[in-house]
Design an enzyme around this catalytic site. Structure first.
Site, PDB file in Angstrom:
ATOM      1  N   SER A  69     -29.493 115.502 -92.843  1.00 23.83           N
ATOM      2  CA  SER A  69     -30.358 115.442 -94.029  1.00 23.83           C
ATOM      3  C   SER A  69     -29.545 115.484 -95.312  1.00 23.83           C
ATOM      4  O   SER A  69     -28.476 116.118 -95.371  1.00 23.83           O
ATOM      5  CB  SER A  69     -31.296 116.647 -93.989  1.00 23.83           C
ATOM      6  OG  SER A  69     -31.949 116.800 -95.220  1.00 23.83           O
ATOM      7  N   TYR A 128     -32.862 125.443 -93.857  1.00 28.19           N
ATOM      8  CA  TYR A 128     -33.009 124.138 -93.205  1.00 28.19           C
ATOM      9  C   TYR A 128     -31.740 123.296 -93.395  1.00 28.19           C
ATOM     10  O   TYR A 128     -31.156 122.792 -92.434  1.00 28.19           O
ATOM     11  CB  TYR A 128     -34.229 123.401 -93.783  1.00 28.19           C
ATOM     12  CG  TYR A 128     -34.278 121.952 -93.397  1.00 28.19           C
ATOM     13  CD1 TYR A 128     -34.626 121.573 -92.107  1.00 28.19           C
ATOM     14  CD2 TYR A 128     -33.942 120.945 -94.310  1.00 28.19           C
ATOM     15  CE1 TYR A 128     -34.635 120.236 -91.736  1.00 28.19           C
ATOM     16  CE2 TYR A 128     -33.954 119.615 -93.950  1.00 28.19           C
ATOM     17  CZ  TYR A 128     -34.309 119.265 -92.660  1.00 28.19           C
ATOM     18  OH  TYR A 128     -34.312 117.950 -92.301  1.00 28.19           O
ATOM     19  N   LYS A 147     -28.761 122.174 -90.542  1.00 27.13           N
ATOM     20  CA  LYS A 147     -28.313 120.800 -90.275  1.00 27.13           C
ATOM     21  C   LYS A 147     -26.795 120.703 -90.447  1.00 27.13           C
ATOM     22  O   LYS A 147     -26.094 120.073 -89.651  1.00 27.13           O
ATOM     23  CB  LYS A 147     -29.019 119.830 -91.233  1.00 27.13           C
ATOM     24  CG  LYS A 147     -30.502 119.674 -90.978  1.00 27.13           C
ATOM     25  CD  LYS A 147     -30.737 118.887 -89.703  1.00 27.13           C
ATOM     26  CE  LYS A 147     -32.203 118.715 -89.388  1.00 27.13           C
ATOM     27  NZ  LYS A 147     -32.448 118.008 -88.128  1.00 27.13           N
TER      28      LYS A 147
END
Ligand code: UDP
Length: 334
Positions: free
Chosen positions: A117, A141, A145
């Site tokens: 991402s 988050y 990643k």
């Protein structure tokens, strides 16, 4: 040889499965259906309803199929949730990826494509961001990643038979042009999905989060990429790895930014519906501008976007939303 797609019943995963099947690949899907939908998996793909940390399910998959590549989408994706429950995100996204990578090595899988991402960059500033920009994730988050990218980097350095492509997604939207798949989440927080719900009467309007950013119209600027073009970028990465290309991380965006207000106006124009819009305070953690420099993906992976047009993305998102019926989310035709 078969390609294993984790999270293949989810939004991006289901478009990937279609792309692979359209190209004549043999596709195996594993998905725990926590957020995915079984109906989103085409009959031509072999479906295992299981978690990626389910040892017995992976045993069965690797014993039954000759898998040369894994495309790994399974994971949690709601940024505010990750701030509230960081350990859930590290468990689901990082620990389970670690387990999957280990199983991939044991099964001698040579190519691994990972759903990363733009969140690994945090708030990159006002210029298009290249892959060499500093990592500065602003949420668990994004960190979850990035940690997975680092595991892949280290494993690829240690094991000569294993190579990976980490694809860093910008703002994914739209639906399969043939309406075989689309964004069906019941709890999406994404702008184009929410605007499509408003335009189809599933919400009574939407809020614009912040109008005092340092951008031309004061609202945040993002790089919206059509989900089908994104799936094609994965296919390019797969071909690249199968041809022996070294491990890479590549941005997936178009390199053009649109403000929240531009997107909302475009959804109103394409749908012909003048839904209610309120100006609301900034959403915590939103960066003013996040736009990709995607030169690397175009040049190294040979990716050529074909649906690089905001109106097309919105048209497909609206058409799919109409097919989902009157509820937010659900099966087409409900
Ligand atoms: N946004 C908004 N209203 C909404 C949803 C999103 O104003 O109902 C804004 C959000 O603040 C951000 C942009 O739209 O500036 C894109 O948000 P999204 O959640 O789609 O993606 P993100 O860039 O946060 O990953």
């Amino acid at each position: 040889m078969s390609v294993l797609v984790t999270g293949g019943a989810g939004y991006i995963g289901s478009h990937m499965v279609l792309e692979l099947l359209d190209r004549g690949e043999d596709v195996i899907v594993i998905d725990n259906l926590l957020t995915g939908n079984e109906w989103a998996v085409p009959d031509r793909a072999r479906f295992y309803r299981a978690d990626i940390a389910d040892a017995a399910a992976l045993d069965a998959i690797f014993a039954t199929h000759e898998i040369d590549a894994i495309i790994h989408f399974a994971g949690l994706i709601i940024v505010p949730d990750s701030v509230e429950k960081p350990l859930d995100y590290y468990h689901e996204n990082t620990c389970k990826s670690r387990y999957l990578i280990q199983r991939a090595l044991e099964a001698k899988v040579e190519s691994f494509i990972f759903s990363s991402s733009a969140a690994v960059y945090g708030a990159p500033g006002l210029e298009p961001v290249t892959e060499s920009a500093p990592f500065a994730p602003e949420s668990p988050y994004g960190s979850s990643k990035l940690m997975t990218e680092w595991m892949l980097r280290d494993v690829a350095a240690a094991c000569s038979g294993f190579r990976f492509a980490a694809l860093r997604y910008f703002n994914v939207a739209g639906a399969d042009p043939g309406m075989r798949a689309g964004q069906s989440s019941r709890r999406s927080t994404h702008l184009i999905k929410i605007a499509a719900e408003a335009a189809t009467g599933k919400r009574d309007g939407l809020q614009i989060f912040g109008n005092d950013f340092e951008t031309p119209d004061g609202t945040c600027v993002r790089d919206y990429i059509h989900v089908t073009d994104l799936a094609r970028a994965h296919y390019c990465a797969l071909s690249y790895l199968r041809d022996g290309g070294p491990s890479v991380a590549a941005n997936c965006g178009y390199g053009s930014g649109y403000s929240v207000r531009q997107v909302v106006d475009a959804v109103k124009a394409v749908s012909g519906v003048d839904f209610r819009v309120n100006e609301a305070p900034r959403r915590p953690g939103d960066a003013a501008m996040i736009v990709a420099d995607s030169t690397f993906a175009r040049q190294t992976l040979g990716w050529t976007p074909e649906l690089d047009d905001l109106e097309t993305i919105i048209r497909h998102a609206l058409k799919w939303e109409g097919r989902l019926g009157n509820r937010t989310g659900g099966q087409p035709g409900d």
